[in-house]
Design a protein around this motif. Structure first.
Motif, mmCIF file in Angstrom:
data_model
loop_
_atom_site.group_PDB
_atom_site.id
_atom_site.type_symbol
_atom_site.label_atom_id
_atom_site.label_comp_id
_atom_site.label_asym_id
_atom_site.label_seq_id
_atom_site.Cartn_x
_atom_site.Cartn_y
_atom_site.Cartn_z
ATOM 1 N N ARG A 200 2.037 7.372 -3.681
ATOM 2 C CA ARG A 200 0.736 7.103 -4.299
ATOM 3 C C ARG A 200 0.473 8.142 -5.387
ATOM 4 N NH1 ARG A 200 -3.523 4.116 -2.509
ATOM 5 N NH2 ARG A 200 -5.540 4.516 -3.473
ATOM 6 N N VAL B 50 0.847 -1.184 0.000
ATOM 7 C CA VAL B 50 0.000 0.000 0.000
ATOM 8 C C VAL B 50 0.888 1.240 0.000
ATOM 9 C CG1 VAL B 50 -1.744 1.306 1.264
ATOM 10 C CG2 VAL B 50 -1.866 -1.187 1.203
ATOM 11 N N LYS C 114 -5.668 14.908 5.305
ATOM 12 C CA LYS C 114 -6.990 14.297 5.123
ATOM 13 C C LYS C 114 -7.632 14.855 3.866
ATOM 14 C CE LYS C 114 -11.231 13.063 7.579
ATOM 15 N NZ LYS C 114 -11.989 13.160 8.845
ATOM 16 N N ALA C 115 -7.850 13.974 2.891
ATOM 17 C CA ALA C 115 -8.430 14.395 1.625
ATOM 18 C C ALA C 115 -9.885 14.821 1.796
ATOM 19 C CB ALA C 115 -8.339 13.250 0.613
ATOM 20 N N ASN D 261 -12.863 14.159 0.726
ATOM 21 C CA ASN D 261 -13.789 13.239 0.069
ATOM 22 C C ASN D 261 -14.626 12.506 1.111
ATOM 23 O OD1 ASN D 261 -12.177 11.125 1.121
ATOM 24 N ND2 ASN D 261 -10.921 11.039 -0.727
ATOM 25 N N SER E 299 -10.239 9.632 3.255
ATOM 26 C CA SER E 299 -8.883 9.155 2.948
ATOM 27 C C SER E 299 -7.836 10.048 3.607
ATOM 28 C CB SER E 299 -8.665 9.152 1.431
ATOM 29 O OG SER E 299 -9.683 8.432 0.779
ATOM 30 N N THR E 300 -6.818 9.411 4.140
ATOM 31 C CA THR E 300 -5.711 10.154 4.749
ATOM 32 C C THR E 300 -4.402 9.700 4.122
ATOM 33 O OG1 THR E 300 -6.883 10.381 6.860
ATOM 34 C CG2 THR E 300 -4.503 10.713 6.891
ATOM 35 N N TRP E 301 -3.631 10.655 3.613
ATOM 36 C CA TRP E 301 -2.338 10.361 2.996
ATOM 37 C C TRP E 301 -1.235 11.073 3.768
ATOM 38 C CZ3 TRP E 301 -4.407 6.818 0.421
ATOM 39 C CH2 TRP E 301 -5.557 7.004 -0.345
ATOM 40 N N ARG F 14 -14.816 9.384 1.609
ATOM 41 C CA ARG F 14 -14.158 8.179 2.127
ATOM 42 C C ARG F 14 -13.265 8.468 3.327
ATOM 43 N NH1 ARG F 14 -10.615 6.911 -1.956
ATOM 44 N NH2 ARG F 14 -11.166 8.742 -3.177
ATOM 45 N N ALA G 101 -8.404 14.338 -3.778
ATOM 46 C CA ALA G 101 -9.579 13.647 -3.244
ATOM 47 C C ALA G 101 -9.911 12.388 -4.069
ATOM 48 C CB ALA G 101 -10.785 14.583 -3.227
ATOM 49 N N LYS G 102 -9.416 12.316 -5.300
ATOM 50 C CA LYS G 102 -9.720 11.179 -6.170
ATOM 51 C C LYS G 102 -8.764 10.012 -5.969
ATOM 52 C CE LYS G 102 -11.369 14.293 -9.811
ATOM 53 N NZ LYS G 102 -11.030 14.805 -11.175
ATOM 54 N N SER H 256 1.025 5.171 0.365
ATOM 55 C CA SER H 256 0.147 6.180 0.957
ATOM 56 C C SER H 256 0.771 7.570 1.029
ATOM 57 C CB SER H 256 -0.252 5.751 2.369
ATOM 58 O OG SER H 256 0.902 5.582 3.172
#
Length: 258
Positions: free
Chosen positions: A125, A51, A92-93, A95, A99-101, A97, A256-257, A53
């Motif tokens: 990513r 993964v 934190k995106a 979106n 999502s956190t990168w 979901r 965000a995508k 990230s």
């Protein structure tokens, strides 16, 4: 009715199991189950991808990477200076979901880039390549050379992280558009590919850990790359300067995508 050829074998197996101690039968079943579960686990472990990230912010010095990094994390303006090491923080995106990168700002100085790129490229990513749109005409060669290094890297080519070319400083009047920057970079990268290939041929060798850029026999276009590429316009400073908000909606939508 035709007799099933496996019936005698099944009957013999059933008879042998009935004659065995129940404890032994249970042990056999457990052993078989363990073998099956182990095989499935190994298959999943060996075939699943690591993964990735990290979102890497890269670019030349003074392109606005560090201010963009601060704006994405806090929304606020902060005076910055040339980075000599990496900076990272959870992002934190925006979106549904959640999502956190891990957002990582890499130094832009050409003497520092290689070591930090090698350190983080496997975890990428996405790569956000920040361009100073206001002085792009002066820096086009340097920008293209840095991009060439990124795009011909074997690890990056194999992992194919999303590539976002963030054309920053759009608040400045003389800033070039994302479309023009894309067109000029394609021409410059095409020229670089020819000169680099010729240099390698004359040395009778190949560049270690690199891949061919684009498609052989065709002029280079970003659409030929194995990763998704997006050009967008943004302004980390914003049109109202230090007191105003940044203009980064297009970049935030792109992240965000992921």
């Amino acid at each position: 009715m035709t007799e099933n050829p496996f019936d005698p074998f099944v009957e013999s197996l059933r008879q042998q199991l009935e004659d065995q101690d129940p404890t032994f039968v249970i042990a056999v079943i457990v052993a078989i189950a363990v073998v099956v579960i182990t095989c499935l686990f190994l298959k999943y472990t060996l075939t699943s991808k690591t993964v990735r990230s990290a979102v890497l912010l890269v670019g030349l010095c003074d392109s606005g990477k560090t201010l963009l990094f601060c704006r994405l994390l806090t929304g606020g303006f902060r005076r910055t200076q040339t980075s000599i090491t990496d900076s990272s923080a959870p992002y934190k995106a925006k979106n549904d979901r959640g999502s956190t990168w891990t957002l990582i700002d890499l130094p832009g100085h050409d003497s520092l880039r290689p070591q930090y790129l090698d350190k983080f490229k496997s975890a990428a990513r996405a790569i956000v390549f920040v361009v100073d749109s206001a002085i792009f005409q002066k820096e086009v060669r340097d920008v293209a050379e840095f991009l060439y290094v990124l795009l011909t890297d074997s690890v990056i080519s194999t992992n194919a992280p999303n590539l976002v070319i963030a054309c920053n400083k759009q608040d400045i009047t003389m800033a070039k558009s994302a479309k023009l920057i894309q067109q000029q970079l394609e021409k410059e990268l095409n020229t670089l590919r020819v000169t680099r290939s010729a240099a390698l041929s004359s040395q009778d060798g190949s560049e270690t850990g690199s891949v061919f850029l684009g498609k052989k026999g065709k002029d280079f276009e970003f659409s030929q790359l194995p990763m998704k590429v997006e050009f967008l316009e943004c302004s980390a400073r914003g049109s109202k300067g230090e007191e105003g908000d940044a203009d980064m909606e297009s970049l935030e939508r792109s992240l965000a995508k992921l």
